[in-house]
Design a protein around this motif. Sequence first.
Motif, short mmCIF file in Angstrom:
data_model
loop_
_atom_site.label_atom_id
_atom_site.label_comp_id
_atom_site.label_asym_id
_atom_site.label_seq_id
_atom_site.Cartn_x
_atom_site.Cartn_y
_atom_site.Cartn_z
N SER A 114 0.94 -1.29 0.07
CA SER A 114 0.11 0.15 -0.16
C SER A 114 0.88 1.22 -0.12
O SER A 114 2.07 1.29 0.16
N THR A 115 0.23 2.47 -0.43
CA THR A 115 0.91 3.53 -0.26
C THR A 115 0.22 4.69 0.76
O THR A 115 -0.94 4.73 0.94
N ARG A 116 1.15 5.44 1.61
CA ARG A 116 0.71 6.39 2.23
C ARG A 116 0.79 7.79 1.68
O ARG A 116 0.38 8.83 2.30
N VAL A 117 1.35 8.01 0.65
CA VAL A 117 1.84 9.28 -0.10
C VAL A 117 0.25 9.78 -0.57
O VAL A 117 -0.33 9.32 -1.30
N PRO A 118 -0.05 11.15 -0.35
CA PRO A 118 -1.31 11.63 -0.74
C PRO A 118 -1.29 11.81 -2.27
O PRO A 118 -0.31 12.23 -2.82
N ALA A 119 -2.39 11.40 -2.70
CA ALA A 119 -2.73 11.43 -4.40
C ALA A 119 -2.57 12.99 -4.80
O ALA A 119 -2.03 13.14 -5.98
N ALA A 120 -2.69 13.84 -4.01
CA ALA A 120 -2.62 15.39 -4.62
C ALA A 120 -1.39 16.07 -4.16
O ALA A 120 -0.99 17.11 -4.78
N LEU A 121 -0.26 15.06 -3.66
CA LEU A 121 1.03 15.77 -3.35
C LEU A 121 1.84 16.17 -4.84
O LEU A 121 1.89 15.35 -5.84
N ARG A 122 2.62 17.11 -4.98
CA ARG A 122 3.19 17.67 -6.00
C ARG A 122 4.59 17.96 -5.66
O ARG A 122 4.81 18.22 -4.54
N VAL A 123 5.48 17.87 -6.60
CA VAL A 123 6.91 18.27 -6.40
C VAL A 123 7.49 19.27 -7.30
O VAL A 123 7.06 19.17 -8.40
N SER A 124 8.28 20.24 -6.70
CA SER A 124 8.70 21.36 -7.72
C SER A 124 10.30 21.30 -7.57
O SER A 124 10.82 20.55 -6.56
N GLY A 125 11.15 22.17 -8.11
CA GLY A 125 12.40 22.54 -8.10
C GLY A 125 12.85 23.45 -6.93
O GLY A 125 11.82 23.58 -6.11
N PRO A 126 13.98 23.92 -6.91
CA PRO A 126 14.56 24.48 -5.44
C PRO A 126 13.92 26.08 -5.91
O PRO A 126 13.60 26.62 -6.83
N GLY A 127 13.70 26.59 -4.43
CA GLY A 127 13.29 28.09 -4.55
C GLY A 127 14.29 29.00 -4.45
O GLY A 127 15.48 28.43 -4.56
N PRO A 128 13.93 30.21 -4.21
CA PRO A 128 15.06 31.23 -4.16
C PRO A 128 16.09 30.80 -2.81
O PRO A 128 15.60 30.72 -1.88
N GLY A 129 17.34 30.74 -3.20
CA GLY A 129 18.24 30.65 -2.23
C GLY A 129 18.68 29.11 -1.86
O GLY A 129 19.44 29.00 -1.00
N ASP A 130 17.67 28.33 -2.35
CA ASP A 130 17.84 26.72 -2.09
C ASP A 130 19.02 26.24 -2.83
O ASP A 130 19.33 26.86 -3.83
N ALA A 131 19.65 25.21 -2.38
CA ALA A 131 20.74 24.42 -3.02
C ALA A 131 20.28 24.10 -4.31
O ALA A 131 18.88 23.63 -4.29
N PRO A 132 20.81 23.65 -5.36
CA PRO A 132 20.32 23.29 -6.54
C PRO A 132 19.74 21.81 -6.44
O PRO A 132 18.92 21.57 -7.23
N ASP A 133 20.21 21.02 -5.48
CA ASP A 133 19.47 19.76 -5.49
C ASP A 133 18.33 19.75 -4.50
O ASP A 133 17.93 18.37 -4.35
#
Length: 205
Positions: A116-135
């Motif tokens: 089974s999975t516990r990860v929400p179906a609506a979860l999204r991922v994006s890249g780094p924000g201002p000042g974040d490390a590149p990874d």
Amino acid sequence: MTPSNRRGARPAAALAATVLCAALAAGCGIRTTSVPVDAGPAPSRVPCAMPAEDISAQAQQGIPVQVYLVCAGELVAVDRTVRVQESTSDRLRIARALLDEVRREPPETERLAGFSTRVPAALRVSGPGPGDAPDTLRLSEQPEDLVPEALAQLVCTFADSDALSPANTVTLGGPGTYPPRGYLCTAETKASPEAVPTLDSTPRP
């Protein structure tokens, strides 16, 4: 025949009838059959394991990857495929493809094996924000606000990808201004996903 002879003959007759009944079971109401009885499929005795033929069939559909699902209270790697070029120049596409796989409801074969999975179906991922490390990868929810098993699934799935995590760690943040944190996927995390260790234990401001 005298009465005493008749009394002696009765036990002998009963014994003979018993032996005959055992030898000719069909004649005593017990019928044998050559037709197999369909009792349904046998229950799986190997939980958290996928048939080899399912894995090989998936491998023909794209690039093989592994995602972590919950099974029997632990994190277990499951073979999947994605249709992106796994290279360090396109980390966000890889992260989104892995997230798509780990958040979707497992197919029937995996559910029957206990996954089974516990990860929400609506979860999204994006890249780094201002000042974040590149990874850095930013989630649409604060990582600490996810249920522990969901966070552990994401951390181990991302950390298992060489394109996303050469050092077996992953840097995750949320949608706000809180600084991202480095998360580790360890053997202890997989065995007990209730807590995910971090590289930086500094609390959020």
